[in-house]
Design a protein around this motif. Structure first.
Motif, PDB file in Angstrom:
ATOM      1  N   LYS A  18       0.836  -1.201   0.000  1.00  0.00           N
ATOM      2  CA  LYS A  18       0.000   0.000   0.000  1.00  0.00           C
ATOM      3  C   LYS A  18       0.873   1.255   0.000  1.00  0.00           C
ATOM      4  O   LYS A  18       0.582   2.232  -0.694  1.00  0.00           O
ATOM      5  N   THR A  19       1.967   1.216   0.757  1.00  0.00           N
ATOM      6  CA  THR A  19       2.888   2.347   0.794  1.00  0.00           C
ATOM      7  C   THR A  19       3.527   2.558  -0.577  1.00  0.00           C
ATOM      8  O   THR A  19       3.652   3.691  -1.052  1.00  0.00           O
ATOM      9  N   ALA A  20       3.916   1.455  -1.224  1.00  0.00           N
ATOM     10  CA  ALA A  20       4.537   1.553  -2.544  1.00  0.00           C
ATOM     11  C   ALA A  20       3.568   2.144  -3.559  1.00  0.00           C
ATOM     12  O   ALA A  20       3.942   2.977  -4.398  1.00  0.00           O
ATOM     13  N   ARG A  21       2.301   1.734  -3.495  1.00  0.00           N
ATOM     14  CA  ARG A  21       1.309   2.246  -4.449  1.00  0.00           C
ATOM     15  C   ARG A  21       1.040   3.724  -4.210  1.00  0.00           C
ATOM     16  O   ARG A  21       0.921   4.508  -5.155  1.00  0.00           O
ATOM     17  N   ARG A  22       0.926   4.100  -2.960  1.00  0.00           N
ATOM     18  CA  ARG A  22       0.678   5.517  -2.649  1.00  0.00           C
ATOM     19  C   ARG A  22       1.867   6.394  -3.039  1.00  0.00           C
ATOM     20  O   ARG A  22       1.688   7.541  -3.423  1.00  0.00           O
ATOM     21  N   PHE A  23       3.075   5.849  -2.949  1.00  0.00           N
ATOM     22  CA  PHE A  23       4.252   6.586  -3.380  1.00  0.00           C
ATOM     23  C   PHE A  23       4.162   6.878  -4.871  1.00  0.00           C
ATOM     24  O   PHE A  23       4.419   8.009  -5.323  1.00  0.00           O
ATOM     25  N   ALA A  24       3.779   5.859  -5.648  1.00  0.00           N
ATOM     26  CA  ALA A  24       3.650   6.050  -7.098  1.00  0.00           C
ATOM     27  C   ALA A  24       2.574   7.078  -7.412  1.00  0.00           C
ATOM     28  O   ALA A  24       2.767   7.971  -8.262  1.00  0.00           O
ATOM     29  N   GLU A  25       1.439   6.987  -6.751  1.00  0.00           N
ATOM     30  CA  GLU A  25       0.337   7.920  -7.001  1.00  0.00           C
ATOM     31  C   GLU A  25       0.713   9.339  -6.604  1.00  0.00           C
ATOM     32  O   GLU A  25       0.311  10.309  -7.261  1.00  0.00           O
ATOM     33  N   ALA A  31      -0.952   5.017 -13.861  1.00  0.00           N
ATOM     34  CA  ALA A  31      -0.954   3.766 -14.629  1.00  0.00           C
ATOM     35  C   ALA A  31      -0.171   2.702 -13.875  1.00  0.00           C
ATOM     36  O   ALA A  31       0.704   3.011 -13.055  1.00  0.00           O
ATOM     37  N   LYS A  32      -0.471   1.441 -14.185  1.00  0.00           N
ATOM     38  CA  LYS A  32       0.186   0.343 -13.474  1.00  0.00           C
ATOM     39  C   LYS A  32       0.542  -0.773 -14.446  1.00  0.00           C
ATOM     40  O   LYS A  32      -0.334  -1.423 -15.005  1.00  0.00           O
ATOM     41  N   THR A  33       1.826  -0.952 -14.666  1.00  0.00           N
ATOM     42  CA  THR A  33       2.348  -2.088 -15.426  1.00  0.00           C
ATOM     43  C   THR A  33       3.590  -2.578 -14.681  1.00  0.00           C
ATOM     44  O   THR A  33       4.098  -1.897 -13.775  1.00  0.00           O
ATOM     45  N   ASP A  34       4.093  -3.745 -15.061  1.00  0.00           N
ATOM     46  CA  ASP A  34       5.294  -4.271 -14.404  1.00  0.00           C
ATOM     47  C   ASP A  34       6.474  -3.323 -14.571  1.00  0.00           C
ATOM     48  O   ASP A  34       7.245  -3.088 -13.638  1.00  0.00           O
ATOM     49  N   ARG A  35       6.615  -2.739 -15.773  1.00  0.00           N
ATOM     50  CA  ARG A  35       7.737  -1.834 -16.030  1.00  0.00           C
ATOM     51  C   ARG A  35       7.606  -0.558 -15.198  1.00  0.00           C
ATOM     52  O   ARG A  35       8.581  -0.097 -14.593  1.00  0.00           O
ATOM     53  N   ILE A  36       6.393  -0.003 -15.142  1.00  0.00           N
ATOM     54  CA  ILE A  36       6.165   1.214 -14.358  1.00  0.00           C
ATOM     55  C   ILE A  36       6.379   0.931 -12.869  1.00  0.00           C
ATOM     56  O   ILE A  36       7.001   1.723 -12.158  1.00  0.00           O
ATOM     57  N   ASP A  37       5.867  -0.210 -12.404  1.00  0.00           N
ATOM     58  CA  ASP A  37       6.027  -0.570 -10.992  1.00  0.00           C
ATOM     59  C   ASP A  37       7.504  -0.731 -10.629  1.00  0.00           C
ATOM     60  O   ASP A  37       7.944  -0.284  -9.558  1.00  0.00           O
ATOM     61  N   ALA A  38       8.267  -1.386 -11.515  1.00  0.00           N
ATOM     62  CA  ALA A  38       9.688  -1.600 -11.242  1.00  0.00           C
ATOM     63  C   ALA A  38      10.429  -0.269 -11.136  1.00  0.00           C
ATOM     64  O   ALA A  38      11.254  -0.068 -10.231  1.00  0.00           O
ATOM     65  N   ARG A  39      10.112   0.655 -12.032  1.00  0.00           N
ATOM     66  CA  ARG A  39      10.765   1.965 -11.993  1.00  0.00           C
ATOM     67  C   ARG A  39      10.376   2.734 -10.737  1.00  0.00           C
ATOM     68  O   ARG A  39      11.214   3.370 -10.090  1.00  0.00           O
ATOM     69  N   SER A  40       9.093   2.657 -10.383  1.00  0.00           N
ATOM     70  CA  SER A  40       8.611   3.357  -9.193  1.00  0.00           C
ATOM     71  C   SER A  40       9.255   2.789  -7.923  1.00  0.00           C
ATOM     72  O   SER A  40       9.657   3.540  -7.029  1.00  0.00           O
ATOM     73  N   SER A  42      12.120   1.322  -7.713  1.00  0.00           N
ATOM     74  CA  SER A  42      13.519   1.734  -7.721  1.00  0.00           C
ATOM     75  C   SER A  42      13.668   3.156  -7.183  1.00  0.00           C
ATOM     76  O   SER A  42      14.537   3.447  -6.357  1.00  0.00           O
ATOM     77  N   HIS A  43      12.787   4.048  -7.641  1.00  0.00           N
ATOM     78  CA  HIS A  43      12.816   5.438  -7.157  1.00  0.00           C
ATOM     79  C   HIS A  43      12.492   5.501  -5.667  1.00  0.00           C
ATOM     80  O   HIS A  43      13.103   6.276  -4.923  1.00  0.00           O
ATOM     81  N   MET A  44      11.543   4.677  -5.229  1.00  0.00           N
ATOM     82  CA  MET A  44      11.156   4.671  -3.817  1.00  0.00           C
ATOM     83  C   MET A  44      12.327   4.213  -2.943  1.00  0.00           C
ATOM     84  O   MET A  44      12.611   4.804  -1.898  1.00  0.00           O
ATOM     85  N   GLY A  45      13.007   3.171  -3.367  1.00  0.00           N
ATOM     86  CA  GLY A  45      14.142   2.675  -2.598  1.00  0.00           C
ATOM     87  C   GLY A  45      15.240   3.702  -2.480  1.00  0.00           C
ATOM     88  O   GLY A  45      15.848   3.867  -1.412  1.00  0.00           O
TER      89      GLY A  45
END
Length: 246
Positions: A18-25, A31-40, A42-45
Motif C-alpha cells: 500500500k505504501t509503494a502504491r501511494r508513493f507512485a500515485e 498507470a500500473k504495469t510491471d515496467r512502471i512498478d519496477a521503476r517506481s 527503484s525510485h522509492m528505494g
C-alpha cells in the motif's frame, strides 16, 4: 519469493504494498504495469534510503508456510461447521461431516509437521518460553515464531506497531479524534487478542490493568487491545532476555 531471492544472491527490501502504491500515485504515476512498478519501486528505494533485509532463515520460512496452511485448514473446517448448522438434508449433512473429518485429519498432519519443525534450531526453547506467559499457549507461540521472528530484537513501540497494536492519533485542528490501531501483521494481532482474553482471566495483574483501562475508556474492546499491547511488550522482553514469564 524472499528465500528464492536470497538463494540467488539478490538483495531485497520488503515494503508495504500500500505504501509503494501511494508513493507512485503521489508522484503522479496512476498507470500500473510491471515496467512502471519496477521503476517506481527503484525510485522509492533510492528516495527512502531503504537498506537490504537480512536473508530469511529457511527454518523460519518453512515454519511460517506450515502455520499459514494450518490456519487455512482451520478456517475451512470452521466454515464447514457453520454449513452443518444450516444443513437439514441427511445426504448434505453426511457430506459436510465427512469433509470436517478429512479437514481434521489434514490439520493433525500439518500440526505433526509443525511439531517436527519446532525441534529445529532454537524454536523449541522459544515456544516453551513464550507459552509460559499467561494467556499465551501453543498456538500463540506458533503464530509469533512463524509470523514475527523479529520478536526479541525490537523496541517496545516497534513490537506493538509490527503486531498491529499501536494506537495512531486522528486529530485535526481542535478536533481530537479517537486513537485507533491499524496496520501491522493481522495473524499476529489476532493471536495476541485471543491471548489477551486468556491473560485477563489467568493473571491478576493483567486483569487489574484491564479493569482500569475499561473504567477509564468505557470500552471493553479497547481495554482488551491495551492488554494485548502490554502482552507483546512482555513477550518481546522475554525473548530478548531469554527468560520465562515472571
Amino acid at each position: 519469493m524472499r528465500l528464492c531471492l536470497a538463494q540467488a544472491g539478490i538483495a531485497f527490501a520488503r515494503v508495504n504494498p500500500k505504501t509503494a502504491r501511494r508513493f507512485a500515485e503521489a508522484r503522479g504515476r496512476l498507470a500500473k504495469t510491471d515496467r512502471i512498478d519496477a521503476r517506481s519501486l527503484s525510485h522509492m528505494g533510492a528516495m527512502f534510503g531503504l537498506s537490504a533485509d537480512a536473508p530469511p532463515c529457511p527454518v523460519h520460512e518453512r515454519l511460517a508456510a506450515l502455520a499459514r496452511r494450518r490456519d487455512q485448514l482451520v478456517d475451512a473446517r470452521a466454515s464447514e461447521r457453520r454449513h452443518l448448522g444450516e444443513a437439514f438434508d441427511p445426504a448434505v449433512r453426511a457430506d459436510i461431516e465427512a469433509m470436517i473429518a478429512i479437514l481434521g485429519e489434514r490439520i493433525a498432519a500439518i500440526e505433526s509437521a509443525i511439531d517436527e519443525q519446532m525441534q529445529s534450531g532454537n524454536l523449541a526453547e522459544g515456544a516453551r518460553r513464550l507459552a509460559s506467559a499467561p494467556g499465551a499457549g501453543k498456538v500463540t507461540a506458533l503464530a509469533l515464531l512463524a509470523h514475527m521472528p523479529e520478536l526479541g530484537t525490537l523496541s517496545p513501540k516497534a513490537a506493538a506497531s509490527l503486531a498491529g497494536l499501536a494506537p495512531f492519533n486522528d486529530d485535526s485542528g481542535k478536533r481530537a479524534g479517537r486513537r485507533r490501531i491499524k496496520g501491522g501483521r493481522p495473524r499476529v494481532r489476532k493471536a495476541l487478542y485471543m491471548a489477551a482474553l486468556g491473560a485477563i482471566r489467568a493473571s491478576s495483574r493483567l486483569r487489574t490493568f484491564y479493569l482500569a483501562v475499561k473504567a477509564r475508556t468505557g470500552a471493553a474492546k479497547a481495554a482488551i487491545i491495551a492488554v494485548a499491547r502490554k502482552l507483546i511488550t512482555i513477550l518481546n522482553a522475554m525473548q530478548r532476555d531469554k527468560t520465562d514469564f515472571r
